[in-house]
Design a protein around this motif. Structure first.
Motif, PDB file in Angstrom:
ATOM      1  N   ARG A   1      58.970  54.542  36.803  1.00  0.00           N
ATOM      2  CA  ARG A   1      58.110  55.443  36.042  1.00  0.00           C
ATOM      3  C   ARG A   1      58.590  56.873  36.199  1.00  0.00           C
ATOM      4  N   ALA A   2      58.689  57.596  35.074  1.00  0.00           N
ATOM      5  CA  ALA A   2      59.015  59.035  35.113  1.00  0.00           C
ATOM      6  C   ALA A   2      60.199  59.313  36.022  1.00  0.00           C
ATOM      7  N   ALA A   3      61.293  58.604  35.790  1.00  0.00           N
ATOM      8  CA  ALA A   3      62.418  58.672  36.719  1.00  0.00           C
ATOM      9  C   ALA A   3      63.278  59.906  36.502  1.00  0.00           C
ATOM     10  N   LYS A   4      63.955  60.317  37.559  1.00  0.00           N
ATOM     11  CA  LYS A   4      64.952  61.378  37.489  1.00  0.00           C
ATOM     12  C   LYS A   4      66.324  60.728  37.551  1.00  0.00           C
ATOM     13  N   ILE A   5      67.333  61.433  37.037  1.00  0.00           N
ATOM     14  CA  ILE A   5      68.678  60.849  37.010  1.00  0.00           C
ATOM     15  C   ILE A   5      69.552  61.563  38.016  1.00  0.00           C
TER      16      ILE A   5
ATOM     17  N   GLY B   1      69.255  64.945  35.212  1.00  0.00           N
ATOM     18  CA  GLY B   1      68.432  64.810  34.023  1.00  0.00           C
ATOM     19  C   GLY B   1      67.167  64.053  34.360  1.00  0.00           C
ATOM     20  N   HIS B   2      66.376  63.750  33.350  1.00  0.00           N
ATOM     21  CA  HIS B   2      65.196  62.929  33.577  1.00  0.00           C
ATOM     22  C   HIS B   2      64.927  62.032  32.396  1.00  0.00           C
ATOM     23  N   VAL B   3      64.165  60.978  32.675  1.00  0.00           N
ATOM     24  CA  VAL B   3      63.795  60.014  31.640  1.00  0.00           C
ATOM     25  C   VAL B   3      62.603  60.561  30.880  1.00  0.00           C
TER      26      VAL B   3
ATOM     27  N   ILE C   1      64.857  49.789  28.896  1.00  0.00           N
ATOM     28  CA  ILE C   1      65.655  50.870  28.318  1.00  0.00           C
ATOM     29  C   ILE C   1      64.875  52.164  28.437  1.00  0.00           C
ATOM     30  N   ALA C   2      65.581  53.253  28.183  1.00  0.00           N
ATOM     31  CA  ALA C   2      64.927  54.548  28.217  1.00  0.00           C
ATOM     32  C   ALA C   2      65.666  55.526  27.333  1.00  0.00           C
ATOM     33  N   LEU C   3      64.917  56.528  26.880  1.00  0.00           N
ATOM     34  CA  LEU C   3      65.533  57.729  26.335  1.00  0.00           C
ATOM     35  C   LEU C   3      65.459  58.765  27.433  1.00  0.00           C
ATOM     36  N   ALA C   4      66.485  59.573  27.551  1.00  0.00           N
ATOM     37  CA  ALA C   4      66.527  60.529  28.647  1.00  0.00           C
ATOM     38  C   ALA C   4      67.265  61.778  28.225  1.00  0.00           C
ATOM     39  N   LEU C   5      67.016  62.842  28.943  1.00  0.00           N
ATOM     40  CA  LEU C   5      67.777  64.082  28.777  1.00  0.00           C
ATOM     41  C   LEU C   5      68.717  64.191  29.970  1.00  0.00           C
ATOM     42  N   LEU C   6      69.986  64.346  29.670  1.00  0.00           N
ATOM     43  CA  LEU C   6      71.013  64.312  30.714  1.00  0.00           C
ATOM     44  C   LEU C   6      71.973  65.467  30.494  1.00  0.00           C
TER      45      LEU C   6
END
Lengths: 91, 999
Positions: B920-924, B938-940, B953-958
């Motif tokens: 949940r609400a993961a960081k990259i 980045g984060h999810v 799956i996820a959309l994320a900003l990286l």
């Protein structure tokens, strides 16, 4: 809760309005230099005394209006459509 | 013998009826008309509380809402209320009350040890203690103990079972206070025909006149009160409110009143609110709120049996109770003599009246009357100290300027240091005060708002002045509102001469360790005031906060002026130079439930429902909140969890066809010859190239270049467009457009109207959508006739006939899809027609959860998740949508270097490896074992189980995401200790070429 004079609806309670910020700033031309846009979007004076601001009568006629309010006493000195300055002590 | 201190006659209590009540488990008796305090006094209960800090025994001190001592815990269970003033709590049969702040009992309280430790715990001691040995952990240990000792009563831990109402009212004249000045004002104002509201905090009208033997207009005071209130009650434009406190004066004469509708009843009738909050907008306010009697700070001035002089008289005259048997009266002004006379008439032995003034100052009517009755008066004398244990046993009196003290035995000390006009609401209305040396009081000076103080509240004491001023104020207030010219005469009382008062704040201590209390409620002594001055807290606001003087539930009504006068003396300044602290609402405590009124629980905000809501309920949908809207989450079948249902629904959309209720999306009609130009300015992409009968996805930017909202805008006619917005931003975008058109670009000829509620909308999505539409509408929906992004009008065949509709071919799910809009009152008919037409094709309804899964698989961004107020269009992969050939809102500041930097976080897709669940609400991060701080790449932003990919799956900003496709990174959530390997890829997991959309 202030009483705000809507130029179209008359004196109404503040709860019917949404505050819209400083009415004295002018939108720069689209091609104006970046500094003008930064000032328009981010910078505001904080005057003590009569000050013109925008409100919208969002729960009423949906019109935007310009209100002259004394920021120290909350006394409302006048209101007008957004294009014209209200009566009252100049600012 | 029950009620040993009850007088055989006198007062307004009904001796014919008896009320049973309980205090600290002891059963006692009183009468209708009693307050809890008067009934306790009648029963000889003279210790009712233990003080806040020193746990000293305390008795009833006053008779009104300014009471600093007699606070009790009233009732039990869910209705238990702490810190109730026994002096204002009306007695009812079965009332249960308990004393507070004592353990194990009122008679023997362990906390009294604090009195022995007094030298260690002066004012402000907690700013200098509880710090050793210095680590925060130790404070937490101290805090547990301090917390148990803090406060007075206990709040209920149960929900408030009562209901509260709000009432809005307008009036020409609001009279606050129902005593002689207030009634005279209301009478004068009402006679002119204007709308009047009168309120009094007590249960009956008359204020200080109740039980008084004064003469008004030749008759008794009680007859005058009855006549005036009857007159007022007969007028239709007059509203009479007893048990109603005006607690605050706000902008533009908005006054808050709280009406205690049922607090005086044994049980709350189910059809009544417990209390009613009035919001009154008054043309003019007449403030006839009286004045508060003041304490005098002498040694042991808190012993039970010590009382304000006016309060003692009130207990005799109003409640028929003798507060003691032998009294010493200590004063420096005329009004206390009225109390002495009343006590004498009730059989109390007046041992002495000690007046700080000299003999030649005692020429007023009241001192003369006392002299004529033979009451012993000692001029030029003050009380030096009181003696006793659980009750006062004697008072020492001495000459004002020093000298030997003599001891007088007594069981009642009546104190009066003067009167402070009740200026609270005047000050809240931005009225200024001035200190009147002659009166030794702060009186109203001037107010920018129409608020007229009258009577004692204006520093004009005495019945004659109250009537005259009240009458004049009421008449003037009515005139301001256009009332008829008044011909009514002012009521008249006997003239009296009044001697000038002398300021008496404190008496010097004779023995070290003597406590001379200034604020009884918070146990603040005169020495504490001196300590604050010595430590540099010389501003009156600092004095308040450092010593807590005036910060208790009584807000220092009997003590504030004494405290600031002592501060003035300690710092060598005049009293006006010290000034008062800021008066704040509420004037007396208001129970929290009164403020929200009916806006509790589910009614805190309105709930919005789509036209198809009932159908969703009937078919087992669970709901989520989207702003104020209820939207179906999913439609679980028997044995399905909501997530199982969502996955089934999403799979079915991709395999067959589904329908989702999209009525909540914002819809705005734009019409006018400049509509195209307006759209071009507002959207980042171009709309001048949009043909009639077509729609286009648009992105709006904020002025600072960040993405504001997205939606689809359709061209219905050359100058007629329909814009859609996201659900949560509908109101914001509408306001944005109105502002631009009215304020910034008034020369543009465009009109905008919100039509969100007027249209019900459903999206039919899936490979078989065309089959369903063909069976449903009367136009050709083949791909040639109605291609991707087409818009048109049609009619839908429903059970109630052919319903006109707008049809849009646009897709949120990435499948072949159509949106059908019909007038909202035909929404359910349209929906049911879709369900019926889709049955042969396996159509299922789907909710927001499946919709979310589908759009994440497709890579559609959502405002609030990907467009989170920090991302630009380019970050979200939509940089090309910002047209280079035109300007738009946000473009100038979009060019700033930080918004175009190379390492910005960009939208990517993530697939969880190893069959793991996306946290949940993961960081990259690159390496989850990296020691903290672990650099965040980045984060999810959105994640789901994908039925299509069969993985999480996820959309994320990286950071620099577009260059990192194919990399393996980690999605971590340190809060729950989760870490999952993820593969970075493009933000689209199905049909990247969009063939399903366009077929």
């Amino acid at each position: 809760m202030l009483l705000i004079p809507c130029p179209w609806c008359g004196m109404r309670a503040q709860v019917e309005f949404t505050y819209g910020g400083d009415a004295t700033v002018r939108r720069p031309a689209p091609d104006a230099p970046a500094d003008a846009w930064v000032a328009y979007v981010y910078l505001r004076d904080n005057p003590a005394g009569p000050h013109d601001e925008l409100w919208q009568h969002s729960a009423g006629c949906r019109q935007w209006l310009r209100v002259r309010r004394d920021t120290r006493t909350h006394e409302i000195l006048g209101s007008s459509p957004p294009g014209d300055p209200p009566d009252g002590d100049a600012r | 013998m029950t009620q040993p201190f009850r007088l055989p006659q006198g007062g307004i209590v009904d001796r014919g009826a008896r009320l049973a009540f309980e205090f600290d488990g002891v059963r006692l008796e009183g009468h209708p008309g009693d307050t809890l305090a008067s009934a306790l006094l009648a029963n000889g209960v003279h210790v009712v509380a233990r003080s806040f800090k020193y746990h000293r025994p305390r008795g009833v001190y006053g008779a009104g809402s300014d009471e600093p001592n007699a606070l009790v815990q009233l009732a039990c269970g869910a209705r238990t209320e702490p810190n109730v003033r026994a002096t204002t709590a009306e007695l009812y049969d079965g009332l249960v009350a308990a004393s507070q702040n004592r353990w194990p009992s009122l008679a023997f309280d362990v906390g009294a040890i604090n009195g022995r430790l007094a030298r260690l715990i002066p004012a402000g001691f907690y700013y200098k203690t509880f710090m050793w040995p210095g680590t925060p952990r130790w404070w937490l240990r101290y805090e547990r103990v301090v917390r148990r000792a803090a406060g007075l009563g206990r709040a209920s831990a149960e929900s408030d079972p009562d209901s509260y109402e709000h009432q809005y009212a307008h009036c020409d004249v609001l009279v606050i206070g129902g005593g002689p000045a207030g009634l005279a004002a209301a009478r004068a104002a009402a006679a002119t025909g204007v709308r009047v509201i009168v309120c009094d905090e007590g249960p009956r009208w008359g204020g200080s006149l109740i039980g008084d033997d004064a003469t008004i207009d030749g008759g008794g005071a009680d007859r005058w009160i009855a006549d005036v209130t009857r007159e007022l009650a007969a007028r239709p434009d007059v509203t009479l409110l007893t048990r109603t406190t005006a607690f605050g004066c706000y902008d533009d004469n908005l006054v808050g009143l709280v009406e205690r509708v049922t607090d005086h009843l044994p049980a709350v009738p189910s059809h009544l609110p417990r209390q009613r909050l009035w919001k009154v907008r008054a043309g003019t306010i007449v403030l006839a709120a009286g004045a508060h009697e003041r304490i005098v700070a002498y040694a042991n001035n808190d012993l039970p049996g010590t009382m304000l002089a006016g309060a003692a008289a009130t207990y005799v005259r109003r409640y028929g109770v003798r507060p003691g048997t032998r009294a010493v009266v200590c004063t420096s002004h005329d009004d206390a003599y009225a109390s002495a006379i009343a006590l004498h008439a009730a059989g109390v032995d007046i041992a002495a009246i000690v007046d700080a003034r000299d003999d030649d100052e005692l020429s007023g009517t009241l001192p003369q009357r006392a002299r004529a009755l033979g009451l012993p008066i000692a001029a030029g004398t003050t009380i030096a100290g009181a003696h006793g244990g659980k009750r006062v046993a004697a008072a020492s009196v001495a000459p004002r300027d020093g000298g030997p003290a003599r001891r007088i035995d007594c069981d009642l000390v009546c104190v009066s240091g003067g009167f402070s006009p009740t200026v609270h609401l005047f000050s809240q209305a931005r009225g200024t005060l001035r200190y009147d040396e002659a009166l030794a009081a702060f009186v109203p000076q001037a107010s920018p708002k129409p608020i007229l103080p009258a009577g004692a509240a204006n520093g004009r004491f005495g019945l004659a002045a109250a009537l005259a001023e009240g009458h004049a104020a009421g008449r003037d207030a009515a005139q301001r509102s256009g009332g008829a010219v008044a011909t009514l005469d002012a009521p008249r009382a006997d003239a009296e001469t009044r001697g000038a008062p002398r300021a008496l704040w404190s008496v010097p201590a004779r023995h070290r360790g003597d406590k001379r209390f200034v604020d009884l409620m918070d146990d603040v002594t005169a020495d504490d005031v001196a300590l604050a001055a010595r430590e540099g807290y010389t501003s009156v606001e600092h004095l308040k906060r450092y010593t807590t003087l005036g910060m208790g539930p009584d807000q220092g009504k009997t003590s504030n002026v004494v405290g600031l006068a002592l501060l003035a003396a300690a710092t060598g300044r005049a009293i006006p130079a010290v000034g008062t602290t800021t008066f704040r609402a509420p004037y007396t405590p208001v129970t929290l439930g009164a403020f929200p009124g009916a806006h509790c629980g589910a009614h805190v905000e309105p709930t919005r429902y789509s036209a198809m809501h009932d159908w969703h309920v009937e078919h087992g949908a669970g709901f989520v909140n989207a702003g104020l809207w209820k939207r179906p989450h999913s439609y679980p079948r028997a044995g399905e969890s909501p997530d199982d249902a969502a996955n089934r629904e999403a799979k079915n959309v991709r395999a067959n066809v589904g329908v989702v209720d999209v009525s909540t999306l914002g819809k705005i009609e734009l019409q006018g010859k400049d509509a195209v130009q307006f759209l071009d300015r507002v959207y980042a992409n171009r709309f001048d190239t949009l043909a009639v009968g077509r729609c286009r996805y648009g992105v709006m930017l904020r002025e600072d270049g960040i993405v504001l909202d997205d939606g689809t805008t359709s061209r219905l006619a050359p100058t007629h467009f329909l814009m859609t917005t996201t659900t949560v931003n509908a109101a914001r975008v509408m306001q944005h457009l109105e502002r631009l058109l009215q304020v910034d670009w008034p020369s543009l000829d465009v009109r905008v109207t919100s039509v969100t509620e007027q249209w019900a909308a459903a999206a039919v999505s899936g490979p078989k959508a065309r089959d369903v539409l063909a069976a449903l509408v009367d136009i050709d929906v083949s791909n040639g006739a109605f291609p991707f992004l087409a818009v048109g009008e049609c009619r839908v065949r429903t059970a109630v006939g052919h319903v006109p509709a707008r049809l849009f071919r646009m897709s949120y799910s990435g499948e072949l899809a159509y949106e059908i809009h019909v007038a909202a009152d035909r929404g359910r008919a349209m929906w049911e027609a879709v369900i019926a037409a889709g049955a042969p094709f396996g159509l299922m309804p789907y909710g927001t959860e499946a919709m979310s899964t589908l759009r994440i698989e497709k890579g559609h961004v959502v405002v609030g998740a990907e467009a989170d107020g920090r991302t630009t269009a380019d970050d979200l992969g939509m940089g090309k949508l910002v047209s280079p050939s035109k300007g738009c809102i946000g473009k100038p500041l979009l060019a700033r270097p930080a918004l175009t930097a190379a390492d910005r976080w960009q939208l990517v897709g993530l697939t969880a490896l190893d069959g793991a669940r996306m946290p949940r609400a993961a960081k990259i991060v690159a390496d989850p074992a990296h020691p903290l701080p672990n650099p965040m790449l980045g984060h999810v932003t959105s994640w789901c189980w994908s039925p299509h990919v069969e993985a999480w799956i996820a959309l994320a900003l990286l950071a620099n995401g577009r260059e990192r496709h194919g990399e393996i990174l980690w999605a971590v959530s340190p809060l729950v200790d989760a870490k999952v390997r993820v593969k970075v890829g493009p933000p689209c997991f199905i049909d990247p070429a969009g063939e399903r959309l366009r077929g």
